[in-house]
Design a protein around this motif. Structure first.
Motif, short mmCIF file in Angstrom:
data_model
loop_
_atom_site.label_atom_id
_atom_site.label_comp_id
_atom_site.label_asym_id
_atom_site.label_seq_id
_atom_site.Cartn_x
_atom_site.Cartn_y
_atom_site.Cartn_z
N PRO A 16 -20.38 -34.39 0.45
CA PRO A 16 -19.61 -35.03 -0.96
C PRO A 16 -18.30 -34.36 -1.45
O PRO A 16 -17.77 -34.80 -1.75
N GLU A 17 -18.13 -33.62 -1.39
CA GLU A 17 -17.58 -32.26 -1.84
C GLU A 17 -16.38 -32.94 -0.63
O GLU A 17 -14.90 -32.78 -1.93
N GLU A 18 -15.85 -32.93 0.24
CA GLU A 18 -15.18 -33.44 0.57
C GLU A 18 -14.34 -34.32 0.71
O GLU A 18 -13.16 -35.14 0.62
N ARG A 19 -15.33 -35.51 0.40
CA ARG A 19 -15.07 -36.94 -0.08
C ARG A 19 -14.65 -36.73 -1.01
O ARG A 19 -13.05 -37.85 -1.09
N ALA A 20 -14.46 -36.71 -1.77
CA ALA A 20 -13.80 -36.36 -3.17
C ALA A 20 -12.80 -36.03 -2.93
O ALA A 20 -11.56 -36.57 -3.98
N GLN A 21 -12.48 -34.68 -2.23
CA GLN A 21 -11.14 -34.64 -1.73
C GLN A 21 -10.22 -35.18 -1.10
O GLN A 21 -9.14 -35.67 -1.82
N ILE A 22 -10.89 -35.78 -0.33
CA ILE A 22 -9.87 -36.78 0.01
C ILE A 22 -9.66 -38.44 -0.67
O ILE A 22 -8.53 -38.37 -0.63
N GLU A 23 -10.67 -38.21 -1.57
CA GLU A 23 -10.05 -39.79 -2.24
C GLU A 23 -9.84 -38.82 -3.00
O GLU A 23 -8.50 -39.82 -4.13
N GLN A 24 -9.15 -38.65 -3.33
CA GLN A 24 -8.25 -37.52 -4.50
C GLN A 24 -6.80 -37.16 -3.90
O GLN A 24 -5.33 -38.13 -4.77
N GLU A 25 -6.52 -37.48 -3.15
CA GLU A 25 -5.41 -37.65 -2.61
C GLU A 25 -4.72 -38.72 -1.71
O GLU A 25 -4.14 -38.98 -1.88
N LEU A 26 -6.15 -39.51 -1.44
CA LEU A 26 -5.52 -40.78 -1.66
C LEU A 26 -5.33 -41.96 -2.66
O LEU A 26 -4.03 -42.47 -2.61
N LYS A 27 -5.52 -41.14 -3.06
CA LYS A 27 -5.68 -41.52 -5.12
C LYS A 27 -3.92 -40.80 -5.52
O LYS A 27 -3.26 -41.91 -5.95
N ALA A 28 -3.80 -39.83 -5.35
CA ALA A 28 -2.13 -39.04 -5.24
C ALA A 28 -1.14 -40.38 -4.93
O ALA A 28 -0.40 -40.45 -5.61
N ALA A 29 -1.73 -40.26 -3.57
CA ALA A 29 -0.43 -40.77 -2.96
C ALA A 29 -0.03 -42.63 -3.16
O ALA A 29 0.74 -42.96 -2.85
N ARG A 30 -0.89 -43.30 -3.39
CA ARG A 30 -1.04 -44.65 -4.16
C ARG A 30 -0.31 -44.35 -5.26
O ARG A 30 0.45 -45.07 -5.28
#
Length: 63
Positions: free
Chosen positions: A35-49
């Motif tokens: 879940p921590e890795e998933r949250a990190q990936i989601e944050q990176e994708l939101k920042a890129a968006r």
């Protein structure tokens, strides 16, 4: 010998897409993400968006 009648049932040569009753898939070879890795990936994708959205529409900087 197969039936050649016009109303004979036509069966596909390949079996259907369902597994037999006792045939189960084997264990995964790769691990699932935490879940921590998933949250990190989601944050990176939101920042890129957000970076892309703030840059404006495509071609706006070319003018």
């Amino acid at each position: 010998m197969p039936s050649l009648e016009a109303d004979a049932i036509v069966r596909p040569r390949e079996p259907g897409g369902y597994l037999p009753v006792n045939d189960v898939p084997r264990e995964r070879e790769t691990r699932m993400i935490s879940p921590e890795e998933r949250a990190q990936i989601e944050q990176e994708l939101k920042a890129a968006r957000d970076r892309q959205a703030s840059a404006g529409p495509p071609g706006a900087r070319d003018r």
